[in-house]
Design an enzyme around this catalytic site. Structure first.
Site, PDB file in Angstrom:
ATOM      1  N   ARG A  98      33.111  64.378   8.163  1.00  0.00           N
ATOM      2  CA  ARG A  98      33.546  63.131   8.813  1.00  0.00           C
ATOM      3  C   ARG A  98      35.018  63.457   9.551  1.00  0.00           C
ATOM      4  O   ARG A  98      35.522  64.112   8.944  1.00  0.00           O
ATOM      5  CB  ARG A  98      34.110  62.336   7.561  1.00  0.00           C
ATOM      6  N   HIS A 125      28.034  56.740  13.531  1.00  0.00           N
ATOM      7  CA  HIS A 125      27.737  56.891  12.239  1.00  0.00           C
ATOM      8  C   HIS A 125      26.230  56.852  11.779  1.00  0.00           C
ATOM      9  O   HIS A 125      25.767  55.727  11.324  1.00  0.00           O
ATOM     10  CB  HIS A 125      28.642  55.571  11.375  1.00  0.00           C
ATOM     11  N   GLN A 128      24.745  55.988   8.249  1.00  0.00           N
ATOM     12  CA  GLN A 128      24.800  54.478   7.871  1.00  0.00           C
ATOM     13  C   GLN A 128      23.924  53.461   8.524  1.00  0.00           C
ATOM     14  O   GLN A 128      23.073  52.745   8.014  1.00  0.00           O
ATOM     15  CB  GLN A 128      26.184  53.944   8.307  1.00  0.00           C
ATOM     16  N   ASP A 219      31.194  44.794  10.688  1.00  0.00           N
ATOM     17  CA  ASP A 219      32.049  45.844  10.430  1.00  0.00           C
ATOM     18  C   ASP A 219      33.574  45.322  10.437  1.00  0.00           C
ATOM     19  O   ASP A 219      33.818  44.435  11.332  1.00  0.00           O
ATOM     20  CB  ASP A 219      31.591  47.012  10.958  1.00  0.00           C
ATOM     21  N   CYS A 259      28.519  47.569   6.497  1.00  0.00           N
ATOM     22  CA  CYS A 259      28.691  48.921   5.883  1.00  0.00           C
ATOM     23  C   CYS A 259      29.499  49.109   4.656  1.00  0.00           C
ATOM     24  O   CYS A 259      29.544  49.953   4.157  1.00  0.00           O
ATOM     25  CB  CYS A 259      28.787  49.727   7.139  1.00  0.00           C
ATOM     26  N   ARG A 287      22.534  53.799   0.547  1.00  0.00           N
ATOM     27  CA  ARG A 287      22.997  55.237   1.138  1.00  0.00           C
ATOM     28  C   ARG A 287      22.576  56.403   0.410  1.00  0.00           C
ATOM     29  O   ARG A 287      22.400  57.420   0.946  1.00  0.00           O
ATOM     30  CB  ARG A 287      24.669  55.077   1.152  1.00  0.00           C
TER      31      ARG A 287
HETATM   32  N1   CP Z   1      30.132  52.774   5.003  1.00  0.00           N
HETATM   33  C1   CP Z   1      30.904  53.795   4.656  1.00  0.00           C
HETATM   34  O1   CP Z   1      30.712  54.962   5.437  1.00  0.00           O
HETATM   35  O2   CP Z   1      31.721  54.000   3.762  1.00  0.00           O
HETATM   36  P1   CP Z   1      32.667  54.944   3.444  1.00  0.00           P
HETATM   37  O3   CP Z   1      33.773  54.881   4.434  1.00  0.00           O
HETATM   38  O4   CP Z   1      33.525  54.706   1.927  1.00  0.00           O
HETATM   39  O5   CP Z   1      32.225  56.244   3.160  1.00  0.00           O
HETATM   40  N1  NVA Z   2      34.074  51.336  11.779  1.00  0.00           N
HETATM   41  C1  NVA Z   2      34.609  51.629  10.325  1.00  0.00           C
HETATM   42  C2  NVA Z   2      33.404  52.131   9.519  1.00  0.00           C
HETATM   43  C3  NVA Z   2      33.923  52.565   8.223  1.00  0.00           C
HETATM   44  C4  NVA Z   2      32.731  53.121   7.225  1.00  0.00           C
HETATM   45  C5  NVA Z   2      35.576  52.998  10.448  1.00  0.00           C
HETATM   46  O1  NVA Z   2      35.155  53.688  11.283  1.00  0.00           O
HETATM   47  O2  NVA Z   2      36.598  52.905  10.065  1.00  0.00           O
END
Ligand code: CP
Ligand code: NVA
Length: 300
Positions: A98, A125, A128, A219, A259, A287
């Site tokens: 990440r 992502h 997701q 989101d 999400c 997930r």
């Molecule tokens: N939806 C998602 O990726 O959640 P987190 O940021 O908690 O991993």
């Molecule tokens: N769009 C959000 C998704 C988190 C899972 C972010 O990048 O923070």
């Protein structure tokens, strides 16, 4: 080397992933297919769902997950990605990252000798998006549907554009000017949609966008890394909240996805998030099952 950097990388595997995830959810998947395998999980940003689902998923598949905060690695002191990826590949069978910058994940993949999985970047992502498709299929028993994404055309929206096009689901993005999804991904998704026979629309007209749709998705308005723009974003995105009035315009059986994490009162109301049409808790659970299918595909 097989990687999952963009949702598009799973184009030839999406149906297998969905099927395997269903098997894992029903307890009918292969027993411990990752026995003896390790996954490095590098996090440059916070995570609840991604971290836990990958970690528990690896454990349930018989493998070993290593949680690595980027700031604790030498990476945080300036060791370059190339060297980190090369060294890491000598220990583990897969790397999940990440990262803030999508290019950093691409660079990791360039130098790693093991599969690299994008666990969220500023651009995409993908894990997701496959969970979202799985959750829709599970609840609706078909993907021959229309979905509308409301709000910021962000990383989640970009991966959904590609994933929905791959499975032939019509996809509309309702967003204010300057919040459109990534233009290169949009173009790519339109090509894929043409082949699968689905449509893609981007509009500022919320009411038109949700008219009779089967799935409404949203989101956060302020993604990780966008905090400095918070005031402006909240102002610009005001008209794009998923609330009961909006939901009433959709198909009466429409389902709502998010999400998570959610900011109640911004992109979604409490009433809708925890209302009867919301599938967000199943989505969060899924997930885990989808992660296991992805891990089984890439490092099994
Ligand atoms: N939806 C998602 O990726 O959640 P987190 O940021 O908690 O991993
Ligand atoms: N769009 C959000 C998704 C988190 C899972 C972010 O990048 O923070």
């Amino acid at each position: 080397m097989r990687n999952l950097l963009s949702a598009l990388d799973a184009r030839d595997h999406v149906w297998d992933i969905l099927k395997k995830a269903e098997q894992f959810k029903k307890g009918q998947g292969p027993e411990k297919p990752l026995s003896g395998k390790s996954l490095a999980m590098v996090f440059e940003k916070s995570s609840t769902r991604t971290r836990i689902s990958f970690e528990v998923g690896m454990y349930q598949l018989g493998g070993y997950p290593l949680y690595l905060s980027a700031s604790d690695l030498q990476l945080g002191r300036g060791e370059i990605i190339d060297d980190t990826a090369r060294a890491m590949s000598r220990y583990v069978d897969g790397i999940m990252i990440r990262a803030r910058e999508h290019d950093d994940v691409l660079q990791f993949a360039r130098y790693a000798d093991v599969p690299v999985i994008n666990g969220l970047t500023n651009l995409e992502h993908p894990c997701q998006a496959f969970t979202d498709i799985f959750t829709i299929q599970e609840r609706k028993n078909t993907l021959d549907l229309q979905m509308t994404f409301m709000g910021d055309g962000n990383n989640v929206c970009n991966s959904l554009l590609l994933a929905t096009a791959m499975v032939g689901m019509d996809f509309t993005v309702a967003c204010p000017p300057n919040y459109e999804p990534d233009s290169i991904i949009l173009k790519e998704a339109k090509k894929v949609a043409k082949e699968s026979g689905s449509t893609i629309k981007v509009t500022n007209n919320v009411r038109e966008a949700v008219d009779a749709v089967n799935v409404i998705y949203t989101d956060v308005w302020v993604s990780m890394g966008d905090e400095i723009e918070e005031t402006q974003r909240v102002r610009d995105l005001q008209g794009y909240q998923v609330n009961q009035d909006i939901l009433d315009l959709a198909d009466p059986e429409a389902m709502v996805l998010h999400c998570l994490p959610a900011i109640r009162g911004q992109e979604i109301t409490e009433e809708v998030l925890n209302g009867p049409q919301s599938a967000v808790w199943d989505q969060a659970e899924n997930r885990l099952h989808v992660q296991k299918a992805i891990l089984n595909w890439l490092i099994g």
